[in-house]
Design an enzyme around this catalytic site. Sequence first.
Site, short mmCIF file in Angstrom:
data_model
loop_
_atom_site.label_atom_id
_atom_site.label_comp_id
_atom_site.label_asym_id
_atom_site.label_seq_id
_atom_site.Cartn_x
_atom_site.Cartn_y
_atom_site.Cartn_z
CB CYS A 226 6.54 -2.36 5.96
SG CYS A 226 5.43 -3.06 7.19
C1 BEZ Z 1 2.71 -5.31 5.00
O1 BEZ Z 1 3.53 -4.48 5.36
O2 BEZ Z 1 2.47 -5.47 3.83
C2 BEZ Z 1 2.00 -6.17 6.01
C3 BEZ Z 1 2.62 -6.50 7.20
C4 BEZ Z 1 1.96 -7.31 8.10
C5 BEZ Z 1 0.68 -7.77 7.81
C6 BEZ Z 1 0.06 -7.40 6.62
C7 BEZ Z 1 0.73 -6.59 5.71
#
Ligand code: BEZ
Length: 210
Positions: free
Chosen positions: A45
């Site tokens: 994200c």
């Molecule tokens: C991420 O944004 O890295 C992420 C968020 C939730 C689950 C897996 C990765």
Amino acid sequence: MALQLGDIAPDFEADTTQGNIKFHDWLGTSWGVLFSHPKDYTPVCTTELGYTAKLKPEFDRRGVKAIGLSVDPLADHVNWSKDIEETQGHKVNFPMIADPERKVANLYGMIHPNASDTLTVRSVFIIDANKKIRLTLTYPASTGRNFDEILRVIDSLQLTDKHKLATPVNWKPGEDAIIVPSVSDEDAKKLFPQGFKTLKPYLRTTAVPK
Ligand code: BEZ
């Protein structure tokens, strides 16, 4: 039922990092890209939001406003934004919706309970100036989206609206486009004075007007 292409994007009121907004008023006459991410302070994200901030001039050029969402509280969005700027080199320059009660997430079907019953998946809604949903995308949490592709879709949609042109597989701006089947040859001659190629009666290509 899930939101579908051609539906009016549901209106809502929400707190964001740029103040309280009423979604339709905030959109005004712009197009919108409403996208959810699973959680603040997560690595994928962080990269997505930094890249979206970098693309702001590209969104502006197309008359598009971007807006992010997760079910985290506003204070987390604000604090996490500092990490995004620090690590991605771009200040978050669009609003992030704080949706801890999942009102917007539920309205837009951004929670897929068999993937996670608490976090949003990576949803994208492209909304046109008439508030109609023109694209929906759903990616899993572990796969960062390709925001260049989102821009490419906006280019394609705006080309269709403006010039009655569709875009072929893997089309990129600057390449020839396809005359939509509802345009007759007679009308095509008027609409595309630069000429067009007929490979089959249903497959006609032309240069994109400047
Ligand atoms: C991420 O944004 O890295 C992420 C968020 C939730 C689950 C897996 C990765």
